[in-house]
Design a protein around this motif. Structure first.
Motif, PDB file in Angstrom:
ATOM      1  N   SER A 316       1.021  -0.720  -0.012  1.00 16.40           N
ATOM      2  CA  SER A 316      -0.081   0.009  -0.634  1.00 16.40           C
ATOM      3  C   SER A 316       0.722   1.038   0.175  1.00 16.40           C
ATOM      4  CB  SER A 316      -0.723   0.121   1.446  1.00 16.40           C
ATOM      5  OG  SER A 316      -0.170  -0.038   2.253  1.00 16.40           O
ATOM      6  N   ILE A 317       0.579   2.251  -0.925  1.00 14.27           N
ATOM      7  CA  ILE A 317       1.061   3.662  -1.141  1.00 14.27           C
ATOM      8  C   ILE A 317       0.402   4.293  -0.443  1.00 14.27           C
ATOM      9  CG2 ILE A 317       2.912   2.483  -1.954  1.00 14.27           C
ATOM     10  CD1 ILE A 317       2.142   4.504  -5.013  1.00 14.27           C
ATOM     11  N   PHE A 318       0.509   5.193   0.100  1.00 11.03           N
ATOM     12  CA  PHE A 318      -0.049   6.842   0.691  1.00 11.03           C
ATOM     13  C   PHE A 318       0.869   7.852   0.201  1.00 11.03           C
ATOM     14  CE2 PHE A 318      -0.879   3.639   3.424  1.00 11.03           C
ATOM     15  CZ  PHE A 318      -2.494   3.640   3.423  1.00 11.03           C
ATOM     16  N   SER A 319       0.405   8.913  -0.251  1.00  7.62           N
ATOM     17  CA  SER A 319       1.056   9.962  -0.240  1.00  7.62           C
ATOM     18  C   SER A 319       0.323  11.421  -0.046  1.00  7.62           C
ATOM     19  CB  SER A 319       1.233   9.944  -1.531  1.00  7.62           C
ATOM     20  OG  SER A 319       2.203  11.780  -2.265  1.00  7.62           O
ATOM     21  N   PRO A 320       0.394  12.490   0.947  1.00  3.80           N
ATOM     22  CA  PRO A 320      -0.191  13.741   0.730  1.00  3.80           C
ATOM     23  C   PRO A 320      -0.626  14.132  -0.412  1.00  3.80           C
ATOM     24  CG  PRO A 320       1.626  13.717   2.697  1.00  3.80           C
ATOM     25  CD  PRO A 320       1.951  12.737   1.366  1.00  3.80           C
ATOM     26  N   HIS A 321       0.144  14.555  -1.394  1.00  2.00           N
ATOM     27  CA  HIS A 321      -0.702  15.080  -2.682  1.00  2.00           C
ATOM     28  C   HIS A 321      -1.568  14.519  -3.178  1.00  2.00           C
ATOM     29  CE1 HIS A 321       2.426  11.485  -5.265  1.00  2.00           C
ATOM     30  NE2 HIS A 321       1.251  11.935  -5.595  1.00  2.00           N
ATOM     31  N   HIS A 322      -1.745  13.706  -2.949  1.00  2.00           N
ATOM     32  CA  HIS A 322      -3.158  12.723  -3.729  1.00  2.00           C
ATOM     33  C   HIS A 322      -3.825  13.299  -3.074  1.00  2.00           C
ATOM     34  CE1 HIS A 322      -0.878   8.136  -4.446  1.00  2.00           C
ATOM     35  NE2 HIS A 322      -0.683   9.144  -5.307  1.00  2.00           N
ATOM     36  N   GLY A 354       2.802   1.159  -9.147  1.00  2.00           N
ATOM     37  CA  GLY A 354       2.963   0.498  -7.926  1.00  2.00           C
ATOM     38  C   GLY A 354       0.946   1.576  -7.679  1.00  2.00           C
ATOM     39  N   ASP A 355       0.147   2.308  -7.697  1.00  2.00           N
ATOM     40  CA  ASP A 355      -0.776   3.098  -7.891  1.00  2.00           C
ATOM     41  C   ASP A 355      -1.545   2.067  -8.551  1.00  2.00           C
ATOM     42  OD1 ASP A 355      -0.345   5.974  -6.390  1.00  2.00           O
ATOM     43  OD2 ASP A 355       0.975   6.390  -8.380  1.00  2.00           O
ATOM     44  N   HIS A 356      -1.083   1.466  -9.687  1.00  2.00           N
ATOM     45  CA  HIS A 356      -2.208   0.541 -10.027  1.00  2.00           C
ATOM     46  C   HIS A 356      -2.655  -1.261  -9.634  1.00  2.00           C
ATOM     47  CE1 HIS A 356      -0.530   2.253 -14.385  1.00  2.00           C
ATOM     48  NE2 HIS A 356      -1.145   2.780 -13.804  1.00  2.00           N
ATOM     49  N   LEU A 357      -1.726  -0.791  -8.874  1.00  2.00           N
ATOM     50  CA  LEU A 357      -2.280  -2.481  -7.714  1.00  2.00           C
ATOM     51  C   LEU A 357      -3.353  -2.185  -7.017  1.00  2.00           C
ATOM     52  CD1 LEU A 357       1.648  -2.320  -5.769  1.00  2.00           C
ATOM     53  CD2 LEU A 357       0.455  -4.432  -7.803  1.00  2.00           C
TER      54      LEU A 357
END
Length: 488
Positions: A316-322, A354-357
């Motif tokens: 899982s990936i998290f980014s404050p720019h989302h 990674g965003d496509h997982l």
């Protein structure tokens, strides 16, 4: 063979070919050397060697769960975000909890901030709110973050975390005094992930349909109640059950005891920021509730465990720019640095796609971009054109920014953050200390003294103590005495 043990079909290679023998390697005769033509063996060993991706540099140790966020109040006067557009609206979420400093194999029950990273799968794209279980942080500028984390990790010579490094940095960075007081107080070791609050920590921008901007802070108040561990309890639990917090979360959800949090926001009209008594974008400070009372806006519930920890928690990936329309960043210098650093870390760690997982891709809408190729690209775009503008019916820009622009002025350079009337590194740490009961103060002093007493140099220890004295005279006096007693 009973029904529940019936085969689901033949075992295959990664390419789908059936496997004849999964127990014995191919050899040159009985007892001979293994053959290079045994591609099943080579495939299995090669895959096994690559089963671990690089762990997160920070927040490596984590657990996660799915759930829902439900709106309970009308916030349309403040934001045009669609997932917040009406009372009763539900949005699927994924929440990852974590410790900060420990590696992937570290214990859960340790004194460390906890990550509270929340992904909203909204109809306008994914919105990531990447916070902690504390409302403040150790530093206020991202340029200091690598140095700070180096002090918390293993020393390049000893290979261990060193008290000298930790307290040398904190002592020379007085802005950390507030967060250190939080960390070494009772809430520094939560009893479980379910029994702690979460915070967005940073200040964010909300924008309504009319284009009016507001500054907001998020609070997630646990409905299970705050529960914490004393240092001796945590030491015992960490050795006895390193997976205590992960197990507690998983088993609670399996039992149907779904943890919930009441979601609140503090809202500041944008025009008030410039004249507020301290810098409202300073991550080392809270907004006093008397100035901006928290307003309940929703309920967060976790109700489904991941099926595969690696695929759904580790990847899982998290980014404050989302961000999504109606929500954006503030001039908080730590947040500004994180807008780049988180996405960059995941591109390195998980990969450009990674965003496509499944755990990361949007669920209530679809991603329509012109990004192509790279490791693990699945060809989802087919033969569609990969540029914009085009005249072949590709996705186009909307012409409307997600958030409102902010005026800026002056010259470029390495600027200290703007100073407000009550900006101070020690006031809020002292206020927090004075709010504590006598028992809470005693435990705080004991926790701090136990760590500071391990410092090898007197000047480092004394400098650290003086920061707490500047926060409150009694605080520093008691800490100095406790350290002296332990150091003999």
């Amino acid at each position: 063979m009973t029904a529940q043990h019936e085969s689901t079909g033949p075992l295959t290679t990664e390419a789908g070919a059936p496997v004849a023998d999964n127990q014995n390697s191919q050899t040159a005769g009985v007892g001979g050397p293994v053959l290079v033509q045994d591609q099943l063996l080579l495939e299995k060993l090669a895959h096994f060697n690559r089963e671990r991706i690089p762990e997160r540099v920070v927040h490596a140790r984590g657990a996660g769960a799915y759930g829902t966020f439900t709106v309970t109040a009308d916030v349309t006067p403040y934001t045009r975000a669609k997932f917040l557009s009406e009372i009763g609206k539900e949005t699927e979420v994924f929440l990852r909890f974590s410790t900060v400093a420990g590696n992937l194999g570290a214990a859960d029950a340790v004194r460390d901030p906890r990550g509270f990273a929340l992904k909203f799968y909204t109809e306008e794209g994914n919105y990531d709110l990447v916070g902690n279980n504390t409302p403040v942080f150790f530093i206020k500028d991202a340029i200091k973050f690598p140095d700070f984390i180096h002090t918390q990790k293993r020393d390049p010579y000893t290979g261990s975390q060193e008290a000298d490094n930790v307290w040398d940095f904190w002592g020379l960075s007085p802005e950390s005094t507030h967060q250190v007081t939080w960390l070494f107080g009772d809430r520094g070791i939560p009893a479980s992930y379910r029994h702690m609050n979460g915070y967005g920590s940073h200040t964010f921008q909300w924008t309504n349909e009319a284009g009016e901007a507001f500054w907001v802070k998020y609070h997630f108040k646990t409905d299970q109640g705050i529960r914490t561990l004393a240092q001796d309890e945590a030491d015992l639990l960490a050795g006895k059950d390193p997976d205590s917090h992960q197990r507690d979360l998983r088993e609670a959800i399996e039992r149907g005891e779904y943890p919930t949090w009441t979601v609140q926001v503090q809202i500041m009209p944008a025009a008030e920021a410039a004249t507020y008594r301290f810098n409202p974008f300073d991550l080392t400070k809270v907004w006093p509730h008397a100035d901006y009372p928290p307003i309940e806006i929703g309920k967060l519930e976790l109700n489904r465990n991941p099926e595969n920890i690696f695929a759904e928690v580790e990847q899982s990936i998290f980014s404050p720019h989302h961000f999504v329309p109606g929500i954006g960043p503030s001039p908080d210098k730590m947040l500004q640095g994180r807008l780049f650093a988180y996405g960059d870390a995941h591109r390195y760690r998980v990969g450009i796609n990674g965003d496509h997982l499944p755990v990361n891709r949007p669920r209530a809408t679809e991603a329509r971009s012109h990004g192509r190729d790279g490791a693990m690209y699945d060809g989802r775009h087919g033969g569609a054109k990969n540029y914009e503008p085009n005249s072949f019916g590709g996705p186009t820009e909307t012409g409307r920014a997600l958030w409102e622009p902010q005026p800026v002025s002056g010259v470029t350079g390495d600027h200290v953050a703007p100073s407000h009337a009550e900006d101070d590194d020690f006031v809020q740490a002292g206020n927090l200390y004075r709010l504590m009961s006598e028992d809470e103060k005693s435990r705080l002093i004991d926790n701090l003294a136990g760590f500071i007493s391990k410092v090898s140099r007197d000047d480092i220890a004394q400098r650290a103590i003086e920061n707490f004295r500047k926060a409150d005279e009694d605080y520093g006096k008691r800490l100095e005495a406790a350290v002296a007693a332990l150091r003999g």
